[in-house]
Design an enzyme around this catalytic site. Structure first.
Site, PDB file in Angstrom:
ATOM      1  N   ASP A  23       0.771 -36.617 -18.606  1.00  0.00           N
ATOM      2  CA  ASP A  23      -0.119 -37.245 -19.586  1.00  0.00           C
ATOM      3  C   ASP A  23       0.332 -38.698 -19.677  1.00  0.00           C
ATOM      4  OD1 ASP A  23      -1.428 -38.232 -21.793  1.00  0.00           O
ATOM      5  OD2 ASP A  23      -0.596 -36.794 -23.220  1.00  0.00           O
ATOM      6  N   LYS A  87      -2.355 -49.005 -20.862  1.00  0.00           N
ATOM      7  CA  LYS A  87      -3.494 -48.144 -20.514  1.00  0.00           C
ATOM      8  C   LYS A  87      -4.828 -48.768 -20.932  1.00  0.00           C
ATOM      9  CE  LYS A  87      -4.973 -43.344 -21.243  1.00  0.00           C
ATOM     10  NZ  LYS A  87      -4.526 -42.068 -21.822  1.00  0.00           N
ATOM     11  N   GLU A 187      -8.606 -35.747 -20.035  1.00  0.00           N
ATOM     12  CA  GLU A 187      -7.693 -35.273 -21.072  1.00  0.00           C
ATOM     13  C   GLU A 187      -8.257 -34.086 -21.861  1.00  0.00           C
ATOM     14  OE1 GLU A 187      -6.869 -38.959 -23.065  1.00  0.00           O
ATOM     15  OE2 GLU A 187      -5.673 -39.669 -21.366  1.00  0.00           O
ATOM     16  N   ASP A 211      -9.224 -35.842 -30.619  1.00  0.00           N
ATOM     17  CA  ASP A 211      -7.953 -36.439 -30.202  1.00  0.00           C
ATOM     18  C   ASP A 211      -7.669 -37.691 -31.033  1.00  0.00           C
ATOM     19  OD1 ASP A 211      -5.861 -37.717 -28.936  1.00  0.00           O
ATOM     20  OD2 ASP A 211      -6.645 -37.463 -26.909  1.00  0.00           O
TER      21      ASP A 211
END
Ligand code: AMP
Length: 618
Positions: A23, A87, A187, A211
């Protein structure tokens, strides 16, 4: 019985192939594997330390990179050399980031606004891919240290909304870190897998993955059917998360002790210690009713209900996103079978309660929300390693699929990265009168000319009833089923004649081959475009010659002898142009022939119309 090898050098047990799940998060990253003994997904960690590695890279004065907790310590003291949230930069140009430029405390280069961003540290420049590769390298090293075996293969997760460039950037970062990235997985898909959802062939479910991390919020609606995960919709806020909860608590504390924010605004160490206290308070309130602590000479306290009321507007914003995602997927809350919680901030009781209430069902929160995505990536890795043979997870087509058309051109029916299963069809026709068969050649690849792509199959579609050219309607359909098998069917719609074939190993290409083919398509893009234009012009020229010839043979009385001579000359000129590699010349000659033939084509039309009118009684 699986074979277990022993590494003679280290004395450690070695599986035939260890593929890890990673991850690669905005705030934290981690690695998970399927435990060789328990068979359960497990996050890797050393002894009782955390499995989470902060996604932070710090560069010292010599340009040496340090990743994780040690790097995070520099966030406050050396912000310009400490890179967080890399990211957010993946696959982005400065133009994409302009509105959030203030968010970054390090130097994001904006000289060439449309190319991909670079980050300047001292006199060196780094791409987000390189920065991510430092994090992945650290994860790889950790995993090797813990597992005592080399780790070279990985599955890496990305947000469902990541586009092609961002997915490719993630893959490249893996490669730079010395990892063979076997699959990029969404994800929310990984989170579902960690809960065991989607692991049975006949299972059909619609699920929501909520999330809420430190700095970002994502909601994804997925449909699972026959082992296929389809993202129906995504929504979210790229600047909303647990950090905002911390900020709300900081403001609450400052108000409590009567200090206006602007008074400590520039005191970094005071701000930092208050922020840490706010985060500690937030975490405590996830399991207790009250928090109290000491900050400088002040006593600070906050109750759970006070905390709930200050974060309520933020939680409410996430509910608005959920509502939008549902409406984009054309679904109601009743149609959602399960809600999965991901991200550290879903530990906040108010979040769980509000989201359970919103969806009208208890949310799934039994798996550690910080680890759930990596655990799911490990499940996917295990499937790829072939340890779960009954189950094959296929999500997208790696290369475009199409058929060869006139002049050796590639006509794409299913583009690269299309979801699987998939179906597409298109109509074609014959070029010659009475043509009874048609060759259907199936190709895979991104180039304009089929000769540069990979041929998968070919068959001769026969039995087309005799008709003038252009009249038959041959529908070619591609169907890729859940197992990734492509079947191609050709059907003549006027007569119903049908034929089909199955094209088997469609996934016979290695990742390297796929990459080479993609790279080739980019390098040759211009050349391909020129060739395509030339081939198209030639095809058009040939067709016009054929039509004109037929017309003259059929209607000689409509042309004067002068027109006949002119037409013959123009046809000859076009014929000559067709032998040369000059698209413009061919087009000019086509135009000239058209110019000459237009008047008699019009005459023919008039004759046909008056003929038709004569036949009718008004
Ligand atoms: P992530 O980005 O998923 O790693 O989430 C990190 C966020 O989760 C940070 O804002 C943390 O403060 C928050 N977090 C971690 N543990 C807890 C907890 N026990 N209660 C509330 N928030 C937490």
């Amino acid at each position: 019985m699986a074979k277990i090898g022993i590494n003679i050098a280290t004395g450690s047990l070695q599986q035939a192939e260890m593929i890890v799940g990673i991850d690669l998060g905005t705030t934290n990253s981690l690695v998970a594997i399927i435990h060789p003994e328990s068979g359960k997904p497990t996050a890797l960690k050393e002894f009782d330390s955390s499995s989470l590695v902060p996604s932070v890279v710090h560069f010292d004065g010599f340009g040496n990179a340090e990743v994780g907790d040690a790097a995070r310590a520099f966030l406050e003291t050396d912000p310009s050399n400490t890179i967080f949230s890399a990211k957010r930069l993946m696959g982005k140009s400065f133009n994409d980031l302009k509105s959030n430029a203030g968010f970054f405390t390090y130097k994001v280069i904006d000289d060439d606004t449309d190319s991909l961003v670079k980050i300047q540290v001292g006199d060196r420049f780094y791409s987000p891919i390189e920065l991510s590769s430092f994090i992945l390298k650290e994860l790889k090293n950790r995993a090797e240290h813990i597992l005592k075996t080399p780790v070279t293969k990985a599955v890496i997760t990305v947000p469902a909304y990541f586009n092609d460039a961002q997915r490719q950037a993630t893959r490249d970062a893996g490669r730079l870190a010395g990892l063979d990235v076997l699959r990029i997985v969404n994800e929310p898909t990984a989170a579902s897998l960690a809960y065991g959802l989607g692991l049975h062939k006949d299972e059909e479910k619609t699920i929501a993955v909520y999330d809420l991390g430190g700095g970002t919020f994502d909601i994804s609606i997925l449909k699972i059917a026959g082992g296929i995960f389809e993202v129906l919709s995504t929504n979210g806020d790229t600047y909303l998360g647990g950090d905002d909860f911390d900020r709300a608590v900081m403001e609450f504390f400052l108000q409590q002790v009567g200090i206006p924010f602007h008074e400590i605004k520039n005191d970094k160490s005071q701000l930092q210690s208050l922020r840490l206290m706010a985060e500690a308070a937030k975490k405590t309130l996830s399991s207790e009713e009250q928090f109290s602590g000491k900050w400088n000479e002040y006593n600070l306290s906050i109750s759970k209900s006070e905390f709930n009321s200050i974060i309520e507007p933020l939680v409410s914003r996430t509910k608005d996103c959920c509502a939008k995602a549902l409406s984009d997927a054309c679904l109601t809350v009743e149609q959602i079978d399960a809600v999965i919680m991901v991200g550290g901030s879903t530990r906040v009781p108010l979040v769980k309660e509000s989201i359970s209430a919103f969806f009208g069902k208890q949310v799934n929160d039994s798996v550690n929300p910080d680890e759930v995505v990596a655990l799911g990536a490990a499940v996917q890795a295990d499937i790829l390693a072939g340890n779960n043979k009954d189950f094959l997870l296929l999500d997208i087509t790696p290369l475009s699929l199409g058929i060869e058309t006139m002049g050796g051109l590639m006509d794409v029916l299913i583009p690269r990265n299309a979801k699987i299963p998939n179906r597409a069809s298109r109509q074609y026709t014959t070029q010659k009168d009475g043509q009874g068969s048609m060759r259907i050649s199936v190709f895979q690849g991104e180039r304009d000319l089929v000769q540069h792509n990979r041929k998968l199959a070919e068959f001769n579609f026969t039995g087309i009833p005799g008709m003038p050219a252009g009249l038959p309607k041959v529908e070619v359909s591609f169907l890729i089923n859940a197992d990734g098998i492509l079947s191609v069917t050709a059907k003549e719609l006027r007569s119903g004649v049908e034929q089909s074939i199955e094209v088997k190993p469609q996934y016979g290409l290695t990742d390297e081959e796929v990459e080479k083919m993609l790279l080739d398509s980019i390098t040759h893009a211009k050349e391909d475009m020129t060739t395509r234009a030339l081939v198209e012009a030639r095809t058009e020229g040939e067709q016009i010659l054929e039509v004109t010839e037929k017309f003259i043979a059929k209607n000689p009385e409509l042309l004067s002898s002068e027109e006949l001579v002119q037409t013959a000359a123009a046809m000859q000129n076009l014929q000559l142009a067709l032998t040369m590699d000059d698209k413009n010349l061919i087009q000019i000659k086509i135009e000239e022939l058209n110019e000459i033939s237009r008047p008699f084509a019009e005459r023919a039309m008039d004759a046909a119309v008056s003929g038709a009118l004569k036949g009718k009684k008004v």
